[in-house]
Design a protein around this motif. Structure first.
Motif, PDB file in Angstrom:
ATOM      1  N   UNK A 185     -24.228 -17.497 -36.927  1.00 39.03           N
ATOM      2  CA  UNK A 185     -24.088 -16.625 -37.671  1.00 39.03           C
ATOM      3  C   UNK A 185     -25.666 -16.504 -37.703  1.00 39.03           C
ATOM      4  N   UNK A 186     -26.025 -15.615 -38.566  1.00 43.78           N
ATOM      5  CA  UNK A 186     -27.563 -15.637 -37.586  1.00 43.78           C
ATOM      6  C   UNK A 186     -28.734 -16.181 -38.820  1.00 43.78           C
ATOM      7  N   UNK A 187     -29.739 -16.083 -38.901  1.00 44.46           N
ATOM      8  CA  UNK A 187     -30.589 -16.180 -40.396  1.00 44.46           C
ATOM      9  C   UNK A 187     -30.390 -15.197 -41.545  1.00 44.46           C
ATOM     10  N   UNK A 188     -30.139 -13.608 -41.173  1.00 47.40           N
ATOM     11  CA  UNK A 188     -29.746 -12.499 -41.521  1.00 47.40           C
ATOM     12  C   UNK A 188     -28.649 -12.726 -42.243  1.00 47.40           C
ATOM     13  N   UNK A 189     -27.148 -13.726 -42.340  1.00 47.03           N
ATOM     14  CA  UNK A 189     -26.202 -13.814 -42.643  1.00 47.03           C
ATOM     15  C   UNK A 189     -25.198 -12.935 -42.158  1.00 47.03           C
ATOM     16  N   UNK A 190     -25.650 -12.531 -40.567  1.00 51.60           N
ATOM     17  CA  UNK A 190     -24.436 -11.645 -39.543  1.00 51.60           C
ATOM     18  C   UNK A 190     -23.708 -12.867 -39.142  1.00 51.60           C
ATOM     19  N   UNK A 191     -23.153 -12.209 -38.679  1.00 50.73           N
ATOM     20  CA  UNK A 191     -21.439 -12.986 -38.089  1.00 50.73           C
ATOM     21  C   UNK A 191     -21.903 -12.440 -36.792  1.00 50.73           C
ATOM     22  N   UNK A 192     -21.795 -13.245 -35.540  1.00 53.64           N
ATOM     23  CA  UNK A 192     -21.842 -12.497 -34.317  1.00 53.64           C
ATOM     24  C   UNK A 192     -20.606 -13.119 -33.681  1.00 53.64           C
ATOM     25  N   UNK A 193     -19.721 -12.481 -33.230  1.00 53.31           N
ATOM     26  CA  UNK A 193     -18.320 -12.776 -33.454  1.00 53.31           C
ATOM     27  C   UNK A 193     -18.799 -13.212 -31.142  1.00 53.31           C
ATOM     28  N   UNK A 194     -17.801 -14.479 -30.749  1.00 50.39           N
ATOM     29  CA  UNK A 194     -18.256 -14.960 -29.066  1.00 50.39           C
ATOM     30  C   UNK A 194     -16.750 -14.487 -28.847  1.00 50.39           C
ATOM     31  N   UNK A 195     -15.960 -15.500 -28.968  1.00 51.91           N
ATOM     32  CA  UNK A 195     -14.562 -15.490 -29.145  1.00 51.91           C
ATOM     33  C   UNK A 195     -12.930 -16.039 -29.804  1.00 51.91           C
ATOM     34  N   UNK A 196     -12.562 -15.487 -29.486  1.00 48.48           N
ATOM     35  CA  UNK A 196     -11.183 -16.274 -30.554  1.00 48.48           C
ATOM     36  C   UNK A 196      -9.837 -16.308 -29.472  1.00 48.48           C
ATOM     37  N   UNK A 197      -8.480 -17.281 -29.209  1.00 49.31           N
ATOM     38  CA  UNK A 197      -8.088 -17.932 -28.832  1.00 49.31           C
ATOM     39  C   UNK A 197      -6.711 -18.345 -29.839  1.00 49.31           C
TER      40      UNK A 197
END
Ligand code: HEC
Length: 458
Positions: free
Chosen positions: A362-374
């Protein structure tokens, strides 16, 4: 194995039919390709997607090198491709993409199915030859192979075994290494390896091979043990040791970054110290003589670092990592990123009762950066997933990893029926297969402008 066994049990009727049995029905509605044959249609799919593992010396339980190999296993192949169990790729492709992703297209899966249902026709197999592979490595001929100094004895007493094992080497001169590849000998028993690189400084060690070759089951490792294993310099001081250079888990193949990214400096005399070589239970007394393949390379321009959240990591697990019996429990670990970084690869780690894994930032400006989902955790496939391009995580972001564990009787992978409470432990025995771990491991380097367009795939 258990999941597969259970699924096979459900579908066992399917397995009984042979190529082209008219009684066979499948639920998938896909257009039927007519006149499908092995040579033209199926071999290219199998050789590219299956043979790298299904060949002598690799992990697959049977070979897929010829028409006859494929024909013999035709129904199994049809089944495992339809349910997308093979080729194995647990990461959810609708969440994030990675370099060298495995998987078949719907069209390829349909071709295999139609081939089997139309009687496994060979086509003109005379011009067919399987791709050439080097036996003993996933990557081709290594520049050097470091064997264990002595084979490690494994007692057939049905319990887990932990060893520290030394693989010493001597070369003519110092060099740079691009990556190491651990090649298990007793593949079914080798569970986990974490290897460190030791380099003796010039003139400080006469014989890199001196000392005990392995040490069993001692969580209180001390300098005395290191000395007995010949890991000290001749004057009693200790050489530098670089952590986490050799790594292995079931289903894992070494991480390879492009030239100049990552890599190691290797002294001409030294050893790979496999600090936690973990063997699963064996029914018979046996010996393991695994080897470490070495691939030389240029000096690294961008050294790669590694960190982990969760067990043994830089951020704690919340709540406390106790998993009560008969419950599905959720745990998380969070860490605030202190500087701009570029993530190169990620490696989620859980044991048998892991159910799902999710990681994002979660970035300081509220964006979500996806990393991985299993979505369906499988202990057998624990890759380092490398991104196609480094993923920038800005300073001040929170990295979040969430793991769900199913400690109920309904989980076919639960080693205990009835289920038992599993308690957090922070010693090496937490690595026992029936204990649990929760780790989100990632490799990174400090961010530099342009990292987003670096190509990590080719
Ligand atoms: C990354 C390595 C890898 C790749 C790629 C791979 N396999 Fe496998 N395969 C394995 C391993 C290891 C097992 C044994 C583990 C298990 O049974 O779950 C296995 C098991 C199987 C089984 C079940 C065997 C049995 O009787 O239990 C079948 C069938 C199979 N693979 C077919 C394929 C096909 C078809 C492909 C390509 C479309 C493929 N595999 C790609 C490694 C691989």
């Amino acid at each position: 194995m258990k999941w597969l066994k259970n699924t096979f049990f459900l579908f066992s009727a399917l397995i009984l039919f042979s190529c082209g049995d008219p009684g066979e029905k499948t639920s998938e509605k896909t257009p039927v390709n007519t006149n499908v044959n092995f040579a033209e249609h199926v071999a290219p799919i199998v050789f590219k997607n299956c043979t790298p593992c299904h060949r002598p010396g690799e992990a697959g339980p049977f070979t897929l090198l010829s028409y006859y190999d494929a024909k013999k296993n035709a129904n199994k192949i049809k089944f495992v491709t339809q349910v997308r169990y093979m080729p194995p790729w647990p990461a959810d492709k609708s969440y994030t993409h990675f370099a060298k992703e495995r998987g078949l297209s719907g069209e390829e899966i349909a071709l295999i199915k139609d081939w089997v249902e139309q009687g496994c026709k060979p086509g003109d197999t005379s011009k067919l030859s399987p791709p050439e592979f080097f036996t003993g490595s996933f990557f081709g001929k290594p520049d050097m192979v470091i064997p264990f100094h002595e084979a490690v004895p494994i007692k057939g007493n049905g319990t887990d075994h932990f060893y520290m094992v030394k693989a010493p080497y001597e070369m003519k001169s110092d060099t740079f290494v691009r990556f190491y590849e651990f090649v298990p000998h007793k593949r079914k028993l080798v569970h986990h390896v974490n290897g460190h690189l030791i380099g003796f400084e010039d003139g400080k060690k006469k014989n890199a091979y001196a000392g005990k070759s392995y040490w069993q089951d001692d969580p209180k490792l001390s300098n005395d043990v290191y000395k007995e294993m010949g890991l000290a310099n001749d004057d009693g001081t200790f050489p530098p040791m670089l952590a986490n250079t050799v790594y292995y888990l079931p289903g894992y193949s070494a991480q390879v970054f492009p030239d100049g990214i990552g890599g190691y400096f290797m002294k001409k005399k030294g050893a790979i110290l496999l600090k936690n070589l973990h063997y699963g239970p064996s029914a018979i007394d046996t010996k393991d003589s695994s080897v470490i393949n070495v691939f030389f390379g240029p000096p690294p321009k961008r050294p790669v670092q590694e960190l982990q959240l969760g067990t043994f990591g830089i951020a704690p697990i919340v709540p406390k990592f106790d998993i009560p019996a008969n419950k599905v429990s959720t745990f998380s670990s969070r860490w605030t990123v202190p500087q701009d970084i570029s993530i190169l690869s990620v490696n989620p780690h859980m044991h048998l009762i892991g159910k799902t894994f999710l990681a994002y930032a979660l970035t300081p400006n509220g964006d979500t950066i996806r990393l991985i989902r299993i979505n369906k955790w499988d202990f057998k496939w624990q890759y380092y997933y490398t991104y196609k391009h480094p993923v920038k995580i800005p300073a001040g972001s929170t990295m979040v990893a969430i793991g769900i564990y199913d400690n109920t009787d309904k989980n076919p992978n639960n080693p205990f029926h009835p289920p038992r409470d599993i308690k957090e432990r922070n010693d090496m025995f937490s690595m026992g297969t029936t204990e649990e771990m929760f780790q989100f491991i990632f490799t990174y380097f400090p961010y530099q402008p342009g990292d987003e367009s670096l190509d990590l795939e080719n």
